[in-house]
Each structure stands twice: as structure tokens, then as C-alpha cells.
Design a protein around this motif. Structure first.
Motif, PDB file in Angstrom:
ATOM      1  N   SER A 190      66.927 110.006 117.720  1.00 44.87           N
ATOM      2  CA  SER A 190      67.346 110.982 116.714  1.00 44.87           C
ATOM      3  C   SER A 190      66.132 111.553 116.009  1.00 44.87           C
ATOM      4  N   LEU A 191      65.191 110.671 115.681  1.00 48.57           N
ATOM      5  CA  LEU A 191      64.005 111.120 114.967  1.00 48.57           C
ATOM      6  C   LEU A 191      63.264 112.171 115.798  1.00 48.57           C
ATOM      7  N   ARG A 192      63.099 111.896 117.080  1.00 50.83           N
ATOM      8  CA  ARG A 192      62.404 112.850 117.952  1.00 50.83           C
ATOM      9  C   ARG A 192      63.095 114.209 117.923  1.00 50.83           C
ATOM     10  N   ASP A 193      64.395 114.183 118.032  1.00 48.36           N
ATOM     11  CA  ASP A 193      65.144 115.439 118.043  1.00 48.36           C
ATOM     12  C   ASP A 193      64.974 116.196 116.723  1.00 48.36           C
ATOM     13  N   ILE A 194      65.018 115.447 115.640  1.00 53.28           N
ATOM     14  CA  ILE A 194      64.884 116.050 114.306  1.00 53.28           C
ATOM     15  C   ILE A 194      63.484 116.631 114.116  1.00 53.28           C
ATOM     16  N   LEU A 195      62.469 115.871 114.549  1.00 48.74           N
ATOM     17  CA  LEU A 195      61.082 116.333 114.375  1.00 48.74           C
ATOM     18  C   LEU A 195      60.865 117.653 115.091  1.00 48.74           C
ATOM     19  N   ILE A 196      61.462 117.755 116.276  1.00 55.84           N
ATOM     20  CA  ILE A 196      61.222 118.950 117.085  1.00 55.84           C
ATOM     21  C   ILE A 196      62.125 120.106 116.661  1.00 55.84           C
ATOM     22  N   ASN A 197      63.357 119.784 116.330  1.00 56.10           N
ATOM     23  CA  ASN A 197      64.332 120.870 116.170  1.00 56.10           C
ATOM     24  C   ASN A 197      64.699 121.261 114.744  1.00 56.10           C
ATOM     25  N   ILE A 198      64.326 120.453 113.768  1.00 58.35           N
ATOM     26  CA  ILE A 198      64.605 120.887 112.387  1.00 58.35           C
ATOM     27  C   ILE A 198      63.469 120.578 111.429  1.00 58.35           C
ATOM     28  N   GLY A 199      62.827 119.431 111.607  1.00 60.10           N
ATOM     29  CA  GLY A 199      61.678 119.123 110.750  1.00 60.10           C
ATOM     30  C   GLY A 199      62.054 118.689 109.339  1.00 60.10           C
ATOM     31  N   PHE A 200      63.305 118.379 109.108  1.00 58.97           N
ATOM     32  CA  PHE A 200      63.784 117.906 107.805  1.00 58.97           C
ATOM     33  C   PHE A 200      64.839 116.835 108.022  1.00 58.97           C
ATOM     34  N   LEU A 201      64.831 115.817 107.194  1.00 56.91           N
ATOM     35  CA  LEU A 201      65.885 114.815 107.284  1.00 56.91           C
ATOM     36  C   LEU A 201      66.045 114.107 105.946  1.00 56.91           C
ATOM     37  N   TYR A 202      67.209 113.505 105.781  1.00 58.08           N
ATOM     38  CA  TYR A 202      67.402 112.560 104.671  1.00 58.08           C
ATOM     39  C   TYR A 202      67.097 111.182 105.242  1.00 58.08           C
ATOM     40  N   LEU A 203      66.350 110.386 104.498  1.00 55.47           N
ATOM     41  CA  LEU A 203      66.083 109.009 104.910  1.00 55.47           C
ATOM     42  C   LEU A 203      66.804 108.089 103.933  1.00 55.47           C
ATOM     43  N   SER A 204      67.795 107.364 104.471  1.00 59.13           N
ATOM     44  CA  SER A 204      68.536 106.462 103.587  1.00 59.13           C
ATOM     45  C   SER A 204      68.040 105.032 103.803  1.00 59.13           C
ATOM     46  N   ASN A 205      68.383 104.161 102.901  1.00 56.78           N
ATOM     47  CA  ASN A 205      68.012 102.733 102.996  1.00 56.78           C
ATOM     48  C   ASN A 205      66.524 102.537 103.300  1.00 56.78           C
ATOM     49  N   HIS A 206      65.709 103.336 102.652  1.00 61.54           N
ATOM     50  CA  HIS A 206      64.266 103.248 102.896  1.00 61.54           C
ATOM     51  C   HIS A 206      63.685 102.025 102.193  1.00 61.54           C
ATOM     52  N   SER A 207      62.382 101.823 102.377  1.00 60.30           N
ATOM     53  CA  SER A 207      61.785 100.575 101.896  1.00 60.30           C
ATOM     54  C   SER A 207      61.344 100.619 100.429  1.00 60.30           C
ATOM     55  N   VAL A 208      61.477 101.749  99.770  1.00 60.89           N
ATOM     56  CA  VAL A 208      61.040 101.826  98.365  1.00 60.89           C
ATOM     57  C   VAL A 208      62.159 101.271  97.475  1.00 60.89           C
ATOM     58  N   SER A 209      61.799 100.364  96.569  1.00 59.02           N
ATOM     59  CA  SER A 209      62.853  99.681  95.798  1.00 59.02           C
ATOM     60  C   SER A 209      63.600 100.670  94.893  1.00 59.02           C
ATOM     61  N   MET A 210      64.886 100.430  94.739  1.00 58.16           N
ATOM     62  CA  MET A 210      65.683 101.310  93.884  1.00 58.16           C
ATOM     63  C   MET A 210      65.219 101.204  92.437  1.00 58.16           C
ATOM     64  N   ASP A 211      64.658 100.043  92.096  1.00 58.18           N
ATOM     65  CA  ASP A 211      64.156  99.876  90.740  1.00 58.18           C
ATOM     66  C   ASP A 211      63.005 100.879  90.486  1.00 58.18           C
ATOM     67  N   ALA A 212      62.102 100.963  91.467  1.00 59.68           N
ATOM     68  CA  ALA A 212      60.972 101.904  91.322  1.00 59.68           C
ATOM     69  C   ALA A 212      61.487 103.345  91.279  1.00 59.68           C
ATOM     70  N   VAL A 213      62.448 103.648  92.144  1.00 56.54           N
ATOM     71  CA  VAL A 213      63.001 105.008  92.194  1.00 56.54           C
ATOM     72  C   VAL A 213      63.668 105.352  90.860  1.00 56.54           C
ATOM     73  N   ASN A 214      64.483 104.415  90.357  1.00 54.70           N
ATOM     74  CA  ASN A 214      65.226 104.704  89.125  1.00 54.70           C
ATOM     75  C   ASN A 214      64.290 104.896  87.932  1.00 54.70           C
ATOM     76  N   LYS A 215      63.195 104.148  87.931  1.00 54.08           N
ATOM     77  CA  LYS A 215      62.236 104.313  86.821  1.00 54.08           C
ATOM     78  C   LYS A 215      61.650 105.725  86.866  1.00 54.08           C
ATOM     79  N   VAL A 216      61.306 106.185  88.047  1.00 54.83           N
ATOM     80  CA  VAL A 216      60.724 107.537  88.153  1.00 54.83           C
ATOM     81  C   VAL A 216      61.760 108.581  87.723  1.00 54.83           C
TER      82      VAL A 216
END
Ligand SMILES: O=C(O)CCC(=O)C(=O)O
Ligand SMILES: [Fe+2]
Length: 508
Positions: A154-180
């Protein structure tokens, strides 16, 4: 022409499923969620193992849709788990288990099977036409096996054909995100004189507060220069983890564009710097891990992009911006907007949409503007021009823009821009992609409503740090004159460019 004969049974199913009109009635009858539909159709021309995985997902869907009801065993333990079913499909494909076993264990519907076996298709590689921004679940990339393979496909297809994606469940803690998310409005609510005390024009590293619209812009795609014809109404605060300016000692002038940031006093906004730097470091780690997934998805060694980064990561200084988009001062003026259409210049952008207010739009291969509204818990990931160059245009730095929100709410966003080392030349790139990747690239190029001009210019033949400082000096001539006078003369031998206009942001 790309014959898919060795696995045509899988492809046929995907084909029928994806295109809709060739699907047998019982397939049409099922309620197919759009994401899965697009997922399946977008996988059509990729690798066999991905067809296989799609097929298992497809069967999973049919299973869930109760199309197999009459074949389901009443005994719960006779129903294999999804994971076991995937492995069973592998086993069947590689001939280690029989069709009978598959029928018995998988309870594959006979009509699905005969449809699969009776049709042969030959297809050309067709680019995926994305009509929405796709989502990838980062945790899938951490689970070796079919799930990771599907993620990479999927990533390959996205990189070539749209170049944009939502990344869910990423490795950055929600605590850090919520503080920002919580700090963004707090920073902009500070008194103007405090914000002005950290104005970026006071920083040789171009870090700090920025209260301006319609600044001089060097347009990344066209290379043309001049004030943006559009007045961009936004306020921003650029930050990074501090870098030791001594690292640049004895280096050419352009190497001194990194350094320490400007921060408001701790007592006026306690915990601000700590929270932002913690966030920065977590996203930075993610950015290198994601770069390696990109390399892998394109059939390269996972470490292939390491050549573009400094081994000592402390020599790199990606930038993050807190952005505030107030409603336009004159809503009837279409030229007043958040950010005009552009492509990011760096390697990857990880954008946190830090409020519920929409406005970001993304241009797909047919030139349609797709909305990219905030989705909780995700980053929007997009590709920059540096990545486009080092992949010789295979990855696309997609145009995007921000339409100023009509109000009354204010939009906040926090883009993290990863970049290449200052000591590399983009024109040195010689990626050895497998044939399939080039085929996908060529197919997309034919469909694109505009060319992707990845061709190297002289600026790509010089060290990236030199190019970067050149852009900065062109965009902010006053700062160039102040902090890099010798360099400034090289960029503007006949003196400073005409004075740029400034538009003060009016608080909502
Ligand atoms: O604020 C956003 O959503 C996008 C920001 C952006 O595209 C940029 O700063 O380059
Ligand atoms: Fe951008």
C-alpha cells in the motif's frame, strides 16, 4: 502489457472486485466498505504475494459478510482465525496443502472458486486514482508476515500515486501529541511583545516566531521567484531541538544555518520547550524509521536512504512549526488564504492537525483538490522535493494548500519537516528500483495532469546545505544581509531585491 497469468486467479478476483461491473452478483450484493474496495483495486498490478494477501482479506470480508454462512461449521473451533486462514492460502499457493483441504478448512465458496479459475485477464499497469487520502496503520509495518507485506505494498502505491497519507497508530506517544495540541493556542495567545521577543529575524538559525503574510517565495516546483501572489494569512513558531553551533565550526558559511532556537521565557509558558522538544525527538525517530519503510516498499535495501542523512543524527536539525490560521481578514477576497498551493522542499513531512478545523487540500494525479480533514490520532504524511529527487521522481512531492478556515474557530497545525544532510548532493542519487516500480512510475507519469519535473538542476549538483541557505536568503533577504553578508552578495550580486510587502495577521 503486464501479464498477470501466474496468479491470474487472484488478480481476476481483485479485478472483478475493484472494478465492480465484472463482479458476479453475489459479490455486488455484499456491502463493501470503500477503503477495502480501493485497497483491493489499488493492489491489482503489484506483486503476487500482495495479490495473495488481498485475496485472503477478500475472503475475510466475504466471511464476515456471511456469504459463507451455509458452509460455516457450527463448531467454533473449526473456524480458523484470520491469521491461520492467511497462512492456509499461502500453503495452498505453494502447493503444500490440497484444494480439498482448503475447501474443507477455509470453506471457500465453490462459485467464487470456479469464477476465479475460469477467467484470465491481461492488464496494463494502471495507476491508482485516489479520490480520498488513504490511511496506513503503522503497527502493521511492525508485524512481519502478510500484514507487513500489505503495508509495504500500500505504501508503495501511495508514494507513487498520491504522495499523501494518514498514518494511524504511529510511534509518537499520545501524551506528547496532546501536550503539543494544548500548547499551540497557548503560545499564540501570549502577549505580542513576548512573541516579538522571539521573532525569527533575531535568529541566525531562522528559528522563532513569524508574524507575516505574503512573504517573498521561491516556488519549489516552478523555480520562479517573487512575492506570493496570494496573501498567506498565518502566524507561526518554528522550533527544533537545539544543536551545538560548534558543530559548524570551521565549516563553510552555509553550515551555520542550524543552531539554537528562540524560546519564550519558561515562566510565561511553563513546560513549553520541554514538551515541544520531546515531541520533536519522537517524530524525528519516526521519520527515520518511516524513511526505511519507504526504501523497503520501493524494493530497495531498508538502509538505502541512510546515505542522505548524517550518521551522527545530532548534525541534522529538522524543523517543526506551530501554525495558526485565523479566519481571513477579508473573506470575500479569494487571494487571501492560509497557504498557497506548494510542494514541501524537504524529505518527509509529518503533519499534526492540532484542532478540529479543516482546510488542508491535496492535489491528486488528475488535478482534483481532495480535502484532508483532521483525523484524531493520525499524522498526515507527505513527501518533499528532496525525496522526489532521490527517487528520480518515483515518489511524488504532491501539491497541497490550506484554505483559510471561515471562522469563527481558528485552525492550528504542526508540520514536522525532515530533511537531508547538508553534506549530500541530490544529483548523486542512483536508485536501483525493480522493474515493477519503474512500471508503476511510468504509468503514473502518463496519467498525471502535469509533469513531475524531477530532472536535476545545477542546484542539485551542489551540496544541499548550500542550496538550503540560498533559498533562505532569497526568501528572507534582510536576514541574509544581516547574518550571512558574504553569502548574500553571492546570491544577490547586484544588491537586495525589491522590498517585500508584509501583511500583519489580525487576531480573530
Ligand atoms: O497547515 C497545514 O495543514 C499544512 C502546512 C503546510 O503545508 C506547510 O507548512 O508546508
Ligand atoms: Fe506544505
Amino acid at each position: 502489457m503486464n501479464s498477470i497469468s501466474p496468479l491470474n486467479r487472484w488478480s481476476v478476483i481483485s479485478f472483478a472486485y475493484g472494478s465492480g461491473h465484472t463482479a458476479p452478483a453475489f459479490l455486488k450484493a455484499s456491502t463493501i466498505i470503500p477503503h477495502t474496495l480501493s485497497h483491493v483495486s489499488s493492489r491489482l498490478n503489484i506483486f503476487s504475494r500482495h495479490h495473495l494477501y488481498i485475496f485472503t482479506q477478500f475472503c475475510e470480508l466475504l466471511w464476515n459478510e456471511s456469504l459463507f454462512d451455509s458452509h460455516r461449521s457450527s463448531s467454533a473451533c473449526a473456524v480458523p482465525t484470520p491469521v491461520r486462514r492467511s497462512y492456509l492460502m499461502y500453503a495452498w499457493l505453494y502447493g503444500t496443502i490440497s484444494q480439498t483441504y482448503l475447501f474443507k478448512t477455509f470453506r471457500l465458496h465453490k462459485s467464487v472458486y470456479s469464477f476465479m479459475m475460469s477467467t484470465t485477464v491481461t492488464t496494463t499497469v494502471t495507476p491508482t486514482h485516489y479520490s480520498f487520502i488513504p490511511t496506513l496503520d503503522y503497527t502493521q509495518s511492525q508485524r512481519p508476515g502478510p500484514e507487513r507485506d500489505a503495508f509495504l505494498a500500500s505504501l508503495r502505491d501511495i508514494l507513487i500515486n498520491i504522495g499523501f497519507l494518514y498514518l494511524s497508530n504511529h510511534s509518537v506517544s499520545m501524551d506528547a501529541v496532546n501536550k503539543v495540541i494544548a500548547y499551540a493556542p497557548k503560545f499564540f495567545e501570549l502577549r505580542q511583545e513576548i512573541k516579538d521577543s522571539v521573532d525569527f529575524t533575531r535568529s541566525p538559525a531562522f528559528l522563532g516566531y513569524f508574524n507575516v503574510g505574503g512573504q517573498r517565495v521561491v516556488h519549489a516546483r516552478s523555480g520562479t521567484e517573487g512575492p506570493s501572489p496570494i496573501s498567506e494569512t498565518r502566524e507561526q513558531f518554528t522550533f527544533a531541538a537545539d544543536r551545538d553551533p560548534k558543530l559548524a565550526d570551521g565549516c563553510p558559511e552555509w553550515a551555520k544555518q542550524d543552531g539554537t532556537g528562540l524560546w519564550p521565557p519558561e515562566e510565561v509558558i511553563p513546560g513549553f520547550k520541554t514538551a515541544l522538544v520531546d515531541y520533536y525527538e519522537q517524530v524525528e525517530n519516526l521519520s527515520y524509521n518511516f524513511a526505511s519503510l519507504i526504501a523497503e516498499s520501493l524494493g530497495l535495501d531498508p538502509a538505502a536512504f541512510e546515505q542522505w542523512f548524517d550518521k551522527d543524527r545530532k548534525k541534522m536539525q529538522p524543523r517543526v512549526k506551530l501554525m495558526r490560521y485565523p479566519p481571513p481578514t477579508d473573506p470575500s477576497n479569494p487571494k487571501e488564504t492560509g497557504i498557497d498551493s506548494h510542494e514541501d522542499r524537504g524529505f518527509l513531512t509529518f503533519l499534526l492537525q492540532a484542532s478540529t478545523v479543516a482546510g488542508l487540500e491535496v492535489r491528486n494525479i488528475s488535478g482534483e483538490w481532495l480535502p484532508c480533514p483532521p483525523v484524531d490520532g493520525t499524522f498526515v504524511v507527505n513527501l518533499g522535493r528532496a525525496l522526489e529527487k532521490v527517487t528520480r521522481g518515483v515518489c511524488m512531492a504532491t501539491s497541497h494548500r490550506v484554505i483559510s478556515p471561515p471562522g469563527p474557530e481558528v485552525r492550528y497545525s504542526v508540520p514536522f519537516f525532515s530533511n537531508v544532510s547538508m553534506y549530500v548532493r541530490l544529483a548523486d542519487a542512483d536508485p536501483q528500483f525493480p522493474e515493477e516500480v519503474w512500471d508503476m512510475y511510468k504509468a503514473r507519469q502518463q496519467k498525471l495532469d502535469r509533469p513531475v519535473e524531477w530532472a536535476y538542476s545545477n542546484i542539485d549538483k551542489q551540496l544541499a546545505g548550500l542550496t538550503r541557505l540560498t533559498y533562505k536568503v532569497k526568501n528572507h533577504p534582510e536576514m541574509g544581509m544581516q547574518y550571512h553578508p558574504v553569502f548574500f552578495k553571492e546570491v544577490f550580486p547586484s544588491g537586495p531585491p525589491p522590498k517585500v510587502f508584509k501583511v500583519k495577521v489580525v487576531a480573530a
